[in-house]
Write a protein that holds these residues in place. Structure first.
Motif: not given
Length: 482
Positions: A352, A383-384, A321, A387, A404, A373, A378-381
């Protein structure tokens, strides 16, 4: 050696993969070509090894009748292209011939294929063949009519006498083991198989001639039943017998063309021998690489899986991140991993900011990702990244490892509290395992001023290295601590 040389003058190349074996030597109910390696059938790896070569126009896979639907489902699941499935025969040579016949007969079939100038014949259970080897045998076949890969013998070959005693042995230095792949001018190998059928037909005719000239048969032919006035003209028993005999011979001929009993087709295994015997074509022998070995026994499956795991563990992508601590840790891990795992290519990217760069990494067939991270909850990274992996279909052919990594930067927070914040990893890992993505958690106590920081980084690198090399699905969702 450039692949373009193969296609010069409009030459085309196709491949036939005999895959009709029952796997008796392997043991078990599943034929070896359909046994799973990291969850994927062995034959899929072999098909992929040929499919990725763009100058091979068509790949014909020959399987037994009961495995046709299984093979078709494998093609669909793993997205294989340019594949035609053909029913095999009772022996290896019969199966290969069935695969060859699909080309000249293609105008009458529902899936027409172009008859190639050169055809490759390769075992379905030799998944590690390289393009360079295939190219060498194809070019040699174009020049000599036939070519095949060979390897040095690793054991001395002996012949035994009728009573089981040693008769003689071969001088190992003078002989080589015939391997796959082999390649032929199509017309040569096709003619060789046809000639073997014609020889079998001639054998049958000779046997029939012997039968009908036998004294006992002659006495029957001269009997009143066959020599009366109605024997051939009057519609009596003689005419019926003659008609029956003619029909029997016709049916026998049809069956012969489908199920030849010739020794070569029933007991032979060497295609190069057929080209030499029936077409007087002396094959060019090409020294093969050590990766041409064949999966034959159960321990070969374990060895093959180990080779695949080793190949998949060669490259690691490190994503972070935007936090300073995460970026610094990513750099330190990248440098340390180069000492832990052979030929690791560490790449730091911001998810990003560098989507195009990440796509290039996907194209480079990287199957290991470290997502760092700074925020434990924070699971966002992660999960991104999942995807993006799913969109790129990276995990269709091989399991992807996603580690992770989370930082515990607070001096006041205990590891137990930090682990509680990461309880989401277990559920997340269970969900994405369905997509063939293996998620593991790693918690690192991080303080950039800590004199023992490098020891912590070394420990983390060792854990990461073990996870990507082992690729153990039983450990997904576990939170490890460095």
């Amino acid at each position: 050696m450039e692949p373009g040389n193969v296609l010069s003058g409009g030459a085309s190349v196709a491949a036939v993969l005999p895959a009709g074996g029952s796997g008796e030597r392997l043991g078990g109910a599943t034929p070896k070509q359909f046994c799973a390696l990291l969850g994927r059938p062995l034959i899929s790896y072999t098909v992929r090894a040929l499919e990725r070569i763009n100058w091979i126009s068509d790949i014909v896979v020959v399987v037994s009748l009961e495995n046709i639907e299984t093979m078709k489902s494998i093609i669909e699941k793993y997205g294989h292209k340019r594949i035609t499935v053909v029913e095999g025969g009772m022996t290896r040579h019969r199966s290969i011939f069935n695969g060859l016949k699909i080309f000249p007969e293609s105008k009458l079939s529902s899936c027409p294929l172009q008859k190639p100038e050169v055809v490759i014949i390769h075992d379905a259970v030799r998944p590690f063949v390289e393009e360079d080897t295939l190219l060498k045998v194809v070019l040699a076949a174009k020049e000599h009519g036939a070519a095949g890969a060979i390897r040095p013998l690793v054991s001395t070959v002996v012949a035994s006498s009728a009573d089981g005693s040693l008769d003689h042995s071969l001088e190992r230095s003078r002989y080589r083991a015939s391997e796959m792949p082999q390649a032929f001018l199509f017309d040569i190998i096709y003619q060789a198989y046809h000639q073997s059928l014609l020889e079998a037909l001639q054998t049958l005719i000779s046997r029939l001639h012997f039968l009908f000239t036998h004294p006992l048969v002659e006495s029957c032919l001269s009997s009143r039943d066959l020599q009366g006035p109605d024997s051939m003209t009057g519609g009596g028993d003689g005419k019926k017998i003659a008609k029956s005999a003619l029909q029997a011979l016709t049916n026998l001929h049809k069956n012969l063309m489908k199920n030849c009993t010739d020794y070569d087709l029933d007991y032979g295994t060497e295609c190069l021998h057929l080209a030499l015997k029936y077409c007087k074509t002396n094959a060019k022998l090409i020294e093969g690489s050590p990766d041409l070995w064949k999966v034959t026994y159960k321990w070969d499956l374990y060895a093959a899986e180990s080779v695949i795991k080793d190949t998949l563990s060669q490259q690691v992508c490190v994503t972070t991140d935007m936090k300073e601590d995460a970026v610094q840790l990513g750099f330190l891990l990248q440098e340390t991993l180069k000492n832990e795992v052979k030929q690791v290519k560490g790449i730091s990217v911001f998810l990003c900011k560098n989507d195009s760069r990440l796509q290039n990494i996907f194209l480079g067939q990287c199957y290991n990702f470290i997502c760092i991270n700074a925020k434990k909850s924070d699971i966002k990274e992660a999960q991104q990244l999942v995807d993006k992996l799913e969109k790129a279909r990276i995990s269709v052919l091989h399991p992807v490892v996603l580690i992770s990594v989370h930082l515990n930067v607070s001096e006041n927070m205990s590891f137990s509290n930090g682990m509680e914040e990461l309880a989401w990893i277990k559920e997340f890992a269970s969900e994405v395992k369905k997509k063939n993505i293996l998620v593991y958690g790693l918690l690192i106590h991080y303080n950039k001023d800590d004199p023992k920081l490098q020891e912590t980084i070394n420990s983390a690198a060792a854990i990461i290295s073990a996870l990507i090399k082992d690729r153990n699905p039983e450990l997904i969702g576990q939170l490890l601590v460095a």
